[in-house]
Design a protein around this motif. Structure first.
Motif, PDB file in Angstrom:
ATOM      1  N   HIS A  60     -67.818 -29.750  73.431  1.00 39.94           N
ATOM      2  CA  HIS A  60     -67.363 -29.347  74.391  1.00 39.94           C
ATOM      3  C   HIS A  60     -66.377 -28.996  74.470  1.00 39.94           C
ATOM      4  O   HIS A  60     -66.062 -28.153  73.122  1.00 39.94           O
ATOM      5  CB  HIS A  60     -66.994 -30.697  75.497  1.00 39.94           C
ATOM      6  N   LEU A  61     -66.001 -28.671  75.539  1.00 40.26           N
ATOM      7  CA  LEU A  61     -65.002 -26.948  75.876  1.00 40.26           C
ATOM      8  C   LEU A  61     -62.955 -27.605  76.091  1.00 40.26           C
ATOM      9  O   LEU A  61     -62.342 -26.216  75.949  1.00 40.26           O
ATOM     10  CB  LEU A  61     -65.442 -26.311  76.879  1.00 40.26           C
ATOM     11  N   HIS A  62     -63.083 -29.364  75.295  1.00 34.51           N
ATOM     12  CA  HIS A  62     -61.671 -29.503  75.674  1.00 34.51           C
ATOM     13  C   HIS A  62     -60.562 -29.087  74.810  1.00 34.51           C
ATOM     14  O   HIS A  62     -61.585 -28.532  73.428  1.00 34.51           O
ATOM     15  CB  HIS A  62     -61.426 -30.923  75.290  1.00 34.51           C
ATOM     16  N   ILE A  63     -59.749 -28.801  74.933  1.00 35.80           N
ATOM     17  CA  ILE A  63     -58.876 -27.383  73.554  1.00 35.80           C
ATOM     18  C   ILE A  63     -58.843 -28.659  72.255  1.00 35.80           C
ATOM     19  O   ILE A  63     -58.809 -27.348  71.612  1.00 35.80           O
ATOM     20  CB  ILE A  63     -57.547 -26.793  74.770  1.00 35.80           C
ATOM     21  N   PHE A 129     -85.341 -27.975  70.004  1.00 38.21           N
ATOM     22  CA  PHE A 129     -85.247 -26.443  69.370  1.00 38.21           C
ATOM     23  C   PHE A 129     -85.533 -27.130  68.055  1.00 38.21           C
ATOM     24  O   PHE A 129     -85.092 -27.237  67.018  1.00 38.21           O
ATOM     25  CB  PHE A 129     -84.112 -26.023  69.144  1.00 38.21           C
ATOM     26  N   HIS A 130     -86.010 -25.583  67.124  1.00 38.54           N
ATOM     27  CA  HIS A 130     -86.859 -25.645  65.619  1.00 38.54           C
ATOM     28  C   HIS A 130     -85.679 -24.397  65.312  1.00 38.54           C
ATOM     29  O   HIS A 130     -85.775 -23.347  65.719  1.00 38.54           O
ATOM     30  CB  HIS A 130     -87.550 -25.225  65.667  1.00 38.54           C
ATOM     31  N   ALA A 131     -84.573 -25.185  64.006  1.00 38.88           N
ATOM     32  CA  ALA A 131     -84.233 -23.968  63.775  1.00 38.88           C
ATOM     33  C   ALA A 131     -84.176 -23.608  62.677  1.00 38.88           C
ATOM     34  O   ALA A 131     -83.797 -24.748  61.825  1.00 38.88           O
ATOM     35  CB  ALA A 131     -82.393 -23.994  64.414  1.00 38.88           C
ATOM     36  N   ASN A 132     -84.241 -22.813  61.722  1.00 45.90           N
ATOM     37  CA  ASN A 132     -84.465 -22.486  60.260  1.00 45.90           C
ATOM     38  C   ASN A 132     -85.585 -23.408  59.524  1.00 45.90           C
ATOM     39  O   ASN A 132     -86.659 -23.603  60.559  1.00 45.90           O
ATOM     40  CB  ASN A 132     -83.480 -22.368  59.275  1.00 45.90           C
ATOM     41  N   LYS A 133     -84.943 -24.585  58.902  1.00 44.87           N
ATOM     42  CA  LYS A 133     -86.045 -25.723  58.403  1.00 44.87           C
ATOM     43  C   LYS A 133     -85.872 -26.678  59.360  1.00 44.87           C
ATOM     44  O   LYS A 133     -86.163 -28.026  58.435  1.00 44.87           O
ATOM     45  CB  LYS A 133     -85.828 -26.135  57.203  1.00 44.87           C
ATOM     46  N   TYR A 134     -84.371 -26.564  60.177  1.00 43.44           N
ATOM     47  CA  TYR A 134     -84.328 -27.873  60.693  1.00 43.44           C
ATOM     48  C   TYR A 134     -84.290 -28.138  62.457  1.00 43.44           C
ATOM     49  O   TYR A 134     -84.890 -27.192  62.434  1.00 43.44           O
ATOM     50  CB  TYR A 134     -82.748 -29.012  59.851  1.00 43.44           C
ATOM     51  N   THR A 135     -83.780 -29.681  62.563  1.00 41.31           N
ATOM     52  CA  THR A 135     -84.916 -29.660  64.101  1.00 41.31           C
ATOM     53  C   THR A 135     -83.793 -30.126  64.272  1.00 41.31           C
ATOM     54  O   THR A 135     -82.520 -30.825  64.359  1.00 41.31           O
ATOM     55  CB  THR A 135     -86.202 -31.028  64.125  1.00 41.31           C
ATOM     56  N   LEU A 136     -83.154 -29.332  65.904  1.00 47.53           N
ATOM     57  CA  LEU A 136     -82.034 -29.843  66.579  1.00 47.53           C
ATOM     58  C   LEU A 136     -82.138 -30.283  67.655  1.00 47.53           C
ATOM     59  O   LEU A 136     -82.970 -30.033  68.731  1.00 47.53           O
ATOM     60  CB  LEU A 136     -81.129 -28.656  66.682  1.00 47.53           C
ATOM     61  N   SER A 137     -81.828 -31.586  68.012  1.00 47.12           N
ATOM     62  CA  SER A 137     -82.289 -32.270  69.272  1.00 47.12           C
ATOM     63  C   SER A 137     -80.208 -32.289  70.127  1.00 47.12           C
ATOM     64  O   SER A 137     -79.950 -32.523  69.501  1.00 47.12           O
ATOM     65  CB  SER A 137     -83.037 -33.385  69.141  1.00 47.12           C
ATOM     66  N   VAL A 138     -80.664 -32.028  71.335  1.00 44.23           N
ATOM     67  CA  VAL A 138     -79.400 -32.095  72.290  1.00 44.23           C
ATOM     68  C   VAL A 138     -79.665 -33.352  73.204  1.00 44.23           C
ATOM     69  O   VAL A 138     -80.786 -33.166  73.837  1.00 44.23           O
ATOM     70  CB  VAL A 138     -78.928 -30.410  72.753  1.00 44.23           C
ATOM     71  N   PHE A 139     -78.497 -33.556  73.981  1.00 46.57           N
ATOM     72  CA  PHE A 139     -78.882 -34.705  74.422  1.00 46.57           C
ATOM     73  C   PHE A 139     -77.433 -34.745  75.315  1.00 46.57           C
ATOM     74  O   PHE A 139     -76.172 -34.104  74.884  1.00 46.57           O
ATOM     75  CB  PHE A 139     -78.809 -36.414  73.837  1.00 46.57           C
ATOM     76  N   LEU A 140     -77.218 -35.457  76.727  1.00 41.24           N
ATOM     77  CA  LEU A 140     -76.251 -35.399  77.398  1.00 41.24           C
ATOM     78  C   LEU A 140     -75.546 -36.410  77.130  1.00 41.24           C
ATOM     79  O   LEU A 140     -75.690 -37.885  77.145  1.00 41.24           O
ATOM     80  CB  LEU A 140     -76.335 -35.710  78.818  1.00 41.24           C
ATOM     81  N   PRO A 141     -74.311 -36.485  76.706  1.00 46.11           N
ATOM     82  CA  PRO A 141     -73.183 -37.637  76.272  1.00 46.11           C
ATOM     83  C   PRO A 141     -72.431 -37.484  77.748  1.00 46.11           C
ATOM     84  O   PRO A 141     -72.643 -37.941  79.343  1.00 46.11           O
ATOM     85  CB  PRO A 141     -71.860 -37.165  75.707  1.00 46.11           C
ATOM     86  N   ASN A 142     -71.749 -39.010  77.860  1.00 49.43           N
ATOM     87  CA  ASN A 142     -70.365 -38.810  79.212  1.00 49.43           C
ATOM     88  C   ASN A 142     -68.902 -38.906  78.737  1.00 49.43           C
ATOM     89  O   ASN A 142     -68.692 -39.668  78.541  1.00 49.43           O
ATOM     90  CB  ASN A 142     -70.939 -40.793  78.561  1.00 49.43           C
ATOM     91  N   HIS A 143     -68.537 -38.032  79.202  1.00 48.33           N
ATOM     92  CA  HIS A 143     -67.545 -37.355  79.153  1.00 48.33           C
ATOM     93  C   HIS A 143     -67.364 -36.059  80.132  1.00 48.33           C
ATOM     94  O   HIS A 143     -66.320 -36.801  80.961  1.00 48.33           O
ATOM     95  CB  HIS A 143     -67.514 -36.875  77.622  1.00 48.33           C
ATOM     96  N   SER A 144     -67.936 -34.413  80.002  1.00 48.57           N
ATOM     97  CA  SER A 144     -67.324 -33.645  80.991  1.00 48.57           C
ATOM     98  C   SER A 144     -68.648 -33.089  81.059  1.00 48.57           C
ATOM     99  O   SER A 144     -69.960 -33.206  80.643  1.00 48.57           O
ATOM    100  CB  SER A 144     -66.231 -33.250  80.618  1.00 48.57           C
ATOM    101  N   SER A 145     -68.569 -31.803  82.232  1.00 49.32           N
ATOM    102  CA  SER A 145     -69.792 -31.543  82.896  1.00 49.32           C
ATOM    103  C   SER A 145     -70.012 -30.974  81.415  1.00 49.32           C
ATOM    104  O   SER A 145     -71.237 -29.933  81.582  1.00 49.32           O
ATOM    105  CB  SER A 145     -69.252 -30.976  84.079  1.00 49.32           C
ATOM    106  N   SER A 147     -70.214 -31.411  78.308  1.00 49.87           N
ATOM    107  CA  SER A 147     -70.728 -31.836  76.984  1.00 49.87           C
ATOM    108  C   SER A 147     -72.153 -31.692  76.199  1.00 49.87           C
ATOM    109  O   SER A 147     -72.851 -31.845  77.460  1.00 49.87           O
ATOM    110  CB  SER A 147     -70.128 -33.070  76.976  1.00 49.87           C
ATOM    111  N   LEU A 148     -72.127 -31.772  74.827  1.00 49.79           N
ATOM    112  CA  LEU A 148     -73.538 -31.660  74.144  1.00 49.79           C
ATOM    113  C   LEU A 148     -72.931 -32.685  73.017  1.00 49.79           C
ATOM    114  O   LEU A 148     -72.430 -32.909  72.580  1.00 49.79           O
ATOM    115  CB  LEU A 148     -74.197 -30.656  73.510  1.00 49.79           C
ATOM    116  N   TYR A 162     -73.859 -35.747  65.886  1.00 56.76           N
ATOM    117  CA  TYR A 162     -72.537 -35.743  66.377  1.00 56.76           C
ATOM    118  C   TYR A 162     -72.024 -35.794  67.668  1.00 56.76           C
ATOM    119  O   TYR A 162     -73.326 -35.227  68.106  1.00 56.76           O
ATOM    120  CB  TYR A 162     -71.805 -34.183  65.737  1.00 56.76           C
ATOM    121  N   THR A 163     -71.684 -37.056  68.217  1.00 50.83           N
ATOM    122  CA  THR A 163     -71.568 -37.157  69.278  1.00 50.83           C
ATOM    123  C   THR A 163     -70.755 -36.443  70.604  1.00 50.83           C
ATOM    124  O   THR A 163     -70.428 -36.194  70.958  1.00 50.83           O
ATOM    125  CB  THR A 163     -71.574 -38.824  69.856  1.00 50.83           C
TER     126      THR A 163
END
Ligand SMILES: [Zn+2]
Ligand SMILES: [Zn+2]
Length: 252
Positions: A60-63, A129-145, A147-148, A162-163
């Motif tokens: 996310h984008l916090h400093i 998403f598939h990237a190179n030889k690994y898979t990335l899955s993205v979920f929504l946390p409960n923090h800010s608009s 955040s991933l 990584y949360t």
């Protein structure tokens, strides 16, 4: 995979803990996950090299999670003795990053514009998403608009999550399910619980529901980071818990 804890702290300055930042080595790529103040230096202290980085992921984008982007790209521009290959680095982040990146470019202009390491914003949203030889899955946390949560699965089926910063959420529970290594924040004590951050009892609930194999606790506010933290989370038959420390390495 190999996880290197560059900084396990928060925005609050502490003697032994840097702002958040982690390196993940996966399928021949080096990913930098978040980069709070001091992370560029921590990469060197960890015996690594800024030129190794292939991709950057911002939770996310916090400093405290992004500000070392500026010294990193300034160094790419002015570490003049680097004669290696040129690379383009994707910065995976929420679509809200676009505006901030443009603002940073307006402020710092050419100083963060290196021929050797160009970069672009790779907008990312929940999904797989598939990237190179690994898979990335993205979920929504409960923090800010903006955040991933990132869940990586390599070609051997090993899962790392990584949360970033989050409270307990449906997205977090799904992301953490059956992870081999879950890097989860635990900012607050239960007495000072706030919705957008985890506490020991929320981590306990998460472990009971999602059943990760190994949990690494990070991003702990100083008042929560005492010798009792692990026991306040609990003891679990099939889940090992470690408290992150700067420069810790986890191979799995
Ligand atoms: Zn934070
Ligand atoms: Zn935050």
């Amino acid at each position: 995979m190999k996880l290197t804890i560059l900084g396990c702290g928060t925005h609050i300055p502490e003697v032994n803990k840097c702002n958040p930042g982690y390196l993940l080595d996966i399928e021949g790529e080096t990913l930098l996950l978040d980069m709070g103040s001091g992370i560029v230096r921590q990469i060197v202290i960890a015996g690594r090299n800024i030129w190794e980085i292939d991709k950057i992921f911002l939770s996310h984008l916090h400093i405290d999670h992004i500000i070392d982007l500026i010294p990193l790209f300034f160094t790419y521009k002015y570490q003049l003795k680097y004669n290696g290959e040129s690379k383009i680095i994707p910065i995976y982040a929420h679509s809200e990053f676009e505006v901030r990146l443009n603002q940073l470019k307006q402020i710092y202009g050419d100083w963060i514009n290196s021929e050797k390491r160009q970069y672009f914003h790779k907008k990312i949203e929940p999904g797989t998403f598939h990237a190179n030889k690994y898979t990335l899955s993205v979920f929504l946390p409960n923090h800010s608009s903006h955040s991933l949560i990132y869940r990586f699965e390599d070609s051997n089926g090993k899962i790392f999550v990584y949360t970033g910063d989050t409270g307990l959420s449906e997205g977090l529970i799904r992301a953490a399910y059956s992870a081999d290594v879950l890097l989860v924040e635990c900012s607050c004590r239960d007495e000072f619980s706030i919705e957008c951050h985890m506490t020991p009892s929320k981590v306990k609930k998460l472990i009971e529901t999602s059943k990760p194999k190994k949990v690494i606790i990070t991003h702990v506010f100083p008042d929560n980071d005492d010798k009792t933290l692990k026991e306040r989370i609990g003891v679990f038959k099939n889940t090992e818990i470690s408290i992150a420390r700067d420069l810790m390495e986890i191979n799995f």
